[in-house]
Design a protein around this motif. Structure first.
Motif, PDB file in Angstrom:
ATOM      1  N   PRO A 378       0.807  -1.227   0.000  1.00 30.20           N
ATOM      2  CA  PRO A 378       0.000   0.000   0.000  1.00 30.20           C
ATOM      3  C   PRO A 378       0.841   1.279   0.000  1.00 30.20           C
ATOM      4  N   ILE A 379       2.067   1.200   0.516  1.00 31.22           N
ATOM      5  CA  ILE A 379       2.940   2.382   0.493  1.00 31.22           C
ATOM      6  C   ILE A 379       3.307   2.723  -0.957  1.00 31.22           C
ATOM      7  N   VAL A 380       3.634   1.697  -1.754  1.00 29.52           N
ATOM      8  CA  VAL A 380       3.952   1.924  -3.169  1.00 29.52           C
ATOM      9  C   VAL A 380       2.709   2.432  -3.908  1.00 29.52           C
ATOM     10  N   SER A 381       1.537   1.883  -3.575  1.00 22.68           N
ATOM     11  CA  SER A 381       0.290   2.364  -4.184  1.00 22.68           C
ATOM     12  C   SER A 381       0.053   3.838  -3.844  1.00 22.68           C
ATOM     13  N   PHE A 382       0.321   4.202  -2.588  1.00 24.52           N
ATOM     14  CA  PHE A 382       0.169   5.599  -2.169  1.00 24.52           C
ATOM     15  C   PHE A 382       1.129   6.490  -2.960  1.00 24.52           C
ATOM     16  N   ALA A 383       2.354   6.009  -3.194  1.00 29.50           N
ATOM     17  CA  ALA A 383       3.339   6.791  -3.960  1.00 29.50           C
ATOM     18  C   ALA A 383       2.849   7.035  -5.382  1.00 29.50           C
ATOM     19  N   MET A 384       2.256   6.007  -6.008  1.00 30.29           N
ATOM     20  CA  MET A 384       1.708   6.188  -7.348  1.00 30.29           C
ATOM     21  C   MET A 384       0.522   7.159  -7.308  1.00 30.29           C
ATOM     22  N   GLY A 385      -0.361   7.019  -6.315  1.00 33.19           N
ATOM     23  CA  GLY A 385      -1.479   7.947  -6.177  1.00 33.19           C
ATOM     24  C   GLY A 385      -1.010   9.373  -6.015  1.00 33.19           C
ATOM     25  N   MET A 386       0.135   9.551  -5.332  1.00 35.68           N
ATOM     26  CA  MET A 386       0.682  10.888  -5.109  1.00 35.68           C
ATOM     27  C   MET A 386       1.139  11.516  -6.436  1.00 35.68           C
ATOM     28  N   VAL A 387       1.911  10.777  -7.248  1.00 34.78           N
ATOM     29  CA  VAL A 387       2.434  11.371  -8.483  1.00 34.78           C
ATOM     30  C   VAL A 387       1.355  11.504  -9.558  1.00 34.78           C
ATOM     31  N   ARG A 388       0.357  10.620  -9.521  1.00 35.74           N
ATOM     32  CA  ARG A 388      -0.745  10.722 -10.495  1.00 35.74           C
ATOM     33  C   ARG A 388      -1.877  11.604  -9.983  1.00 35.74           C
ATOM     34  N   TYR A 389      -1.788  11.989  -8.724  1.00 35.01           N
ATOM     35  CA  TYR A 389      -2.838  12.735  -8.031  1.00 35.01           C
ATOM     36  C   TYR A 389      -4.185  12.025  -8.183  1.00 35.01           C
ATOM     37  N   ASP A 390      -4.135  10.710  -7.952  1.00 34.81           N
ATOM     38  CA  ASP A 390      -5.326   9.859  -7.991  1.00 34.81           C
ATOM     39  C   ASP A 390      -5.911   9.830  -6.573  1.00 34.81           C
ATOM     40  N   THR A 391      -6.972  10.598  -6.348  1.00 36.59           N
ATOM     41  CA  THR A 391      -7.503  10.753  -4.984  1.00 36.59           C
ATOM     42  C   THR A 391      -8.013   9.435  -4.399  1.00 36.59           C
ATOM     43  N   ASN A 392      -8.619   8.592  -5.225  1.00 37.83           N
ATOM     44  CA  ASN A 392      -9.117   7.302  -4.718  1.00 37.83           C
ATOM     45  C   ASN A 392      -7.967   6.430  -4.227  1.00 37.83           C
ATOM     46  N   ARG A 396      -7.419   5.308  -0.276  1.00 34.58           N
ATOM     47  CA  ARG A 396      -7.346   3.880   0.084  1.00 34.58           C
ATOM     48  C   ARG A 396      -5.963   3.527   0.603  1.00 34.58           C
ATOM     49  N   GLY A 397      -4.914   4.094  -0.036  1.00 33.54           N
ATOM     50  CA  GLY A 397      -3.544   3.788   0.379  1.00 33.54           C
ATOM     51  C   GLY A 397      -3.252   4.254   1.790  1.00 33.54           C
ATOM     52  N   ILE A 398      -3.613   5.512   2.111  1.00 34.85           N
ATOM     53  CA  ILE A 398      -3.307   6.043   3.449  1.00 34.85           C
ATOM     54  C   ILE A 398      -4.122   5.329   4.519  1.00 34.85           C
ATOM     55  N   ILE A 399      -5.391   4.974   4.192  1.00 35.42           N
ATOM     56  CA  ILE A 399      -6.207   4.229   5.156  1.00 35.42           C
ATOM     57  C   ILE A 399      -5.591   2.871   5.451  1.00 35.42           C
ATOM     58  N   THR A 400      -5.148   2.174   4.395  1.00 34.38           N
ATOM     59  CA  THR A 400      -4.535   0.845   4.562  1.00 34.38           C
ATOM     60  C   THR A 400      -3.236   0.945   5.353  1.00 34.38           C
ATOM     61  N   ILE A 401      -2.427   1.967   5.086  1.00 34.02           N
ATOM     62  CA  ILE A 401      -1.166   2.161   5.826  1.00 34.02           C
ATOM     63  C   ILE A 401      -1.462   2.430   7.305  1.00 34.02           C
ATOM     64  N   LEU A 402      -2.434   3.307   7.576  1.00 35.33           N
ATOM     65  CA  LEU A 402      -2.776   3.634   8.964  1.00 35.33           C
ATOM     66  C   LEU A 402      -3.334   2.420   9.709  1.00 35.33           C
ATOM     67  N   ILE A 403      -4.165   1.631   9.033  1.00 33.92           N
ATOM     68  CA  ILE A 403      -4.700   0.417   9.673  1.00 33.92           C
ATOM     69  C   ILE A 403      -3.563  -0.554   9.980  1.00 33.92           C
ATOM     70  N   GLY A 404      -2.651  -0.738   9.021  1.00 37.41           N
ATOM     71  CA  GLY A 404      -1.503  -1.624   9.256  1.00 37.41           C
ATOM     72  C   GLY A 404      -0.641  -1.144  10.396  1.00 37.41           C
ATOM     73  N   THR A 405      -0.413   0.182  10.459  1.00 37.17           N
ATOM     74  CA  THR A 405       0.388   0.768  11.533  1.00 37.17           C
ATOM     75  C   THR A 405      -0.297   0.562  12.885  1.00 37.17           C
ATOM     76  N   GLY A 406      -1.593   0.844  12.936  1.00 36.21           N
ATOM     77  CA  GLY A 406      -2.337   0.691  14.191  1.00 36.21           C
ATOM     78  C   GLY A 406      -2.386  -0.751  14.671  1.00 36.21           C
ATOM     79  N   VAL A 407      -2.635  -1.675  13.746  1.00 36.85           N
ATOM     80  CA  VAL A 407      -2.674  -3.103  14.096  1.00 36.85           C
ATOM     81  C   VAL A 407      -1.333  -3.546  14.660  1.00 36.85           C
ATOM     82  N   SER A 408      -0.258  -3.117  14.018  1.00 34.96           N
ATOM     83  CA  SER A 408       1.079  -3.510  14.459  1.00 34.96           C
ATOM     84  C   SER A 408       1.381  -2.976  15.851  1.00 34.96           C
ATOM     85  N   LEU A 409       1.073  -1.682  16.091  1.00 35.94           N
ATOM     86  CA  LEU A 409       1.316  -1.099  17.416  1.00 35.94           C
ATOM     87  C   LEU A 409       0.461  -1.779  18.480  1.00 35.94           C
TER      88      LEU A 409
END
Length: 621
Positions: A378-392, A396-409
């Motif tokens: 999802p981090i790589v997906s977020f990077a692509m969304g950033m350069v393409r400015y693909d809001t969807n 989705r990428g930042i939500i998935t990263i935050l969920i993964g971070t929260g679950v891990s902590l």
């Protein structure tokens, strides 16, 4: 009998410079093209003509099978260089008079015009050579002079066929046609296994997809020494053949030995062994049957959609991915940006394994957790969304990263509360003081992750990327810090995680940009935000890096030194308030309390600040 052909304007030069070399030789001078003449089978026609007149005369001589000797002329540089004949009139005359056997050479034609060096079609960088001295400096000067035209270069579409059979419909910046390897600067680097009498010519189709490719190739081709490039660039196609037809929907601009021409179609052909040369040619070699085969290496040239895109606009600086490449990669990255049950389960398992491995101080177990961790996707997906400015994709990428971070902590802190151990192992300690070196690892990992996603053939390298960047272990250490309620442990490890996260996003995005998956204008805003985040992370990283440098400096200074005739060994320095220094003192006797205080005072003077000293005393002899 020698017939000496010359233009009337050159009569005086011939009489003064050529005649003295032909004493006691039967000869006759003929004004060309004004005088008609008939030459016998054993006669030799020696020309002192410019390239312009040789283009007219040599095809006629070849058709009538006349023996021809070509004298160097100030205006026949293409002929002498292309045919590989000497530049010294004295040497040429000697070869003609003493040569008992004539050499039959192939003649290459372009639209029935003879070619002595090369045909250049379209936007080809022609490195002008000093024909007299083969001046490399001149070539370099011409290259840099042409750099200013880079922004206007564009592809043209060409249909290339032979004997009415289509070989390829492609686009190219330009096409170079040469009869042998030494015809031009570029050919010397790219063409091998060719000669003046192998019955074929070589066509080089230059189709770079971006300016960086072209500049790198041109710089390599300018390297002095005349050596071939170890490998032909993938954007250059090669066809070795005896007859070729090139056409375009519009008129084609091209040059034949520097002379500009225009035509809707170009017909290239070789007349084998048609020119009877009564002198030596340094390019004339014996036929090698192994090299008399046709070859066609055009499979890497642009066709279809790629060809259409390259002909619509000027050559971009960076590569541009095709719609096909976009669709396939976007499909994968959109799936990777979603939060799924599989993703959550794998994050939980990798976190548990990493946490137990950290407590057990086991590197293999921690590496296993890195391989299992799915958060890189999802981090790589977020990077692509950033350069393409693909809001969807961004959402989705930042939500998935935050969920993964929260679950891990959550799970790492939960395990910490269950395990009745509060010991900072070396594996935990290694993740508490991130530095600029860790940012360097994150940068390289971001590039590798984006490249591995973009290039399907190396996707298996993602496991290696996951190990290199190590996202889950610092998250697990942060969770341990929460479980212990230890701010220093949490903040140090979480800073490392943020470092990795920011570095991957930024440089994965830049990699996608360079690979042509997004225009810079669209990517600009996202890159600026990520750069700000990296700038904020760099401040504590720089401070930490400076601390490590200071620790290393103190360790290096103390290790092996002596104090009160005691040798200092096993020095370890760790920042705190005050600085913590642990070491071993090797001496013949045990130390008293006063001696220890005296040693501590001396070390503080050497270091320049108060320290907390931990000493192990060891006896030595």
């Amino acid at each position: 009998m020698l017939y000496i052909l010359h233009h009337p304007d050159d009569r005086e030069t011939v009489e003064n410079d050529i005649f003295p070399l032909l004493e006691n030789t039967e000869k006759q001078t003929i004004d060309y093209p004004e005088t008609e003449f008939e030459a016998g089978k054993d006669d030799i026609i020696v020309t002192y003509l410019s390239d312009e007149f040789l283009r007219e005369f040599l095809p006629k001589a070849a058709k009538q099978n006349h023996k021809v000797g070509i004298l160097p002329h100030p205006e026949n540089t293409y002929t002498t260089k292309g045919l590989g004949i000497a530049n010294d009139p004295k040497e040429v005359i000697k070869e003609i008079l003493e040569n008992e056997e004539a050499h039959n050479l192939d003649m290459l034609y372009c639209n029935d015009i003879p070619i002595f060096q090369s045909v250049n079609i379209g936007n080809v960088f022609i490195f002008t050579e000093d024909h007299q001295n083969n001046n490399f400096v001149r070539e370099v000067y011409t290259f840099f002079k042409n750099i200013r035209h880079l922004s206007s270069l564009s592809h043209n579409s060409y249909v290339i066929s032979s004997e009415d059979e289509k070989i390829i419909h492609t686009s190219a910046l330009g096409i170079i046609v040469v009869e042998h390897a030494l015809s031009s600067v570029v050919a010397r680097r790219l063409v091998s296994e060719s000669s003046l009498n192998d019955g074929m010519f070589t066509t080089l189709i230059i189709s770079p997809t971006n300016l960086l490719q072209l500049i790198w190739f041109l710089l390599r081709s300018l390297l002095p020494g005349g050596k071939q490039l170890d490998r032909t660039p993938s954007f250059i196609g090669r066809i070795k053949i005896a007859k070729l037809h090139i056409k375009n929907s519009s008129e084609i601009e091209f040059t034949i030995d520097g002379e500009k021409e225009k035509a809707k179609e170009i017909l290239l052909r070789v007349e084998p062994e048609s020119l009877c040369l009564a002198q030596a040619s340094k390019y004339c070699t014996e036929k090698d049957e192994a090299n008399l085969k046709k070859s066609n290496k055009t499979d890497t040239l642009p066709t279809g959609e790629k060809r259409e895109e390259l002909t619509k606009r000027t050559l971009p600086i960076f590569p541009r991915a095709t719609t096909e490449e976009f669709q396939e990669l976007f499909k994968v990255l959109r799936e990777n940006s979603k939060t799924t049950s599989i993703y959550v389960v794998m994050m939980i398992l990798s976190t548990l394994i990493a946490t137990f491995g950290l407590f057990a101080n086991s590197s293999p177990v921690i590496i296993g957790a890195m391989i299992l961790a799915p958060i890189i996707s999802p981090i790589v997906s977020f990077a692509m969304g950033m350069v393409r400015y693909d809001t969807n994709m961004l959402k989705r990428g930042i939500i998935t990263i935050l969920i993964g971070t929260g679950v891990s902590l959550l799970f790492s802190s939960g395990v910490t509360l269950i395990i009745p151990i509060k010991l900072i192992t070396s594996e935990i300690d290694a993740r508490l003081s991130p530095t600029l070196l860790d940012m360097g690892i994150a940068v390289a990992s971001g590039v590798a992750a984006a490249y591995a996603h973009a290039k399907e053939g190396i996707a298996k390298s993602l496991a290696g990327v996951a190990i290199a960047v190590a996202l889950v272990p610092p998250l697990a250490v942060s969770g341990i810090g929460i479980g212990w309620w230890d701010w220093q442990v949490f903040s140090g490890a979480f800073l490392l995680y943020l470092t990795n996260l920011a570095g991957i996003i930024m440089f994965a995005g830049i990699t996608f940009l360079i690979l042509g998956f997004a225009p810079f204008k669209r990517a600009k805003l996202g890159l600026v935000y990520t750069l700000i985040l990296i700038g904020m992370v760099m401040v504590p990283l720089s401070l930490s890096f400076n601390r490590i440098k200071k620790e290393a400096s103190i360790t290096r200074e103390l290790e092996g030194s002596t104090v009160n005739e005691l040798v200092i060994r096993d020095v370890k320095v760790r920042f705190g308030d005050p600085l913590r220094v642990s070491l071993t003192l090797v001496g013949p006797e045990n130390l008293s309390g006063d001696e220890m205080r005296d040693i501590k005072k001396q070390l503080e003077e050497d270091i320049g600040e108060p320290i907390h000293l931990e000493v192990i005393s060891a006896r030595g002899f």
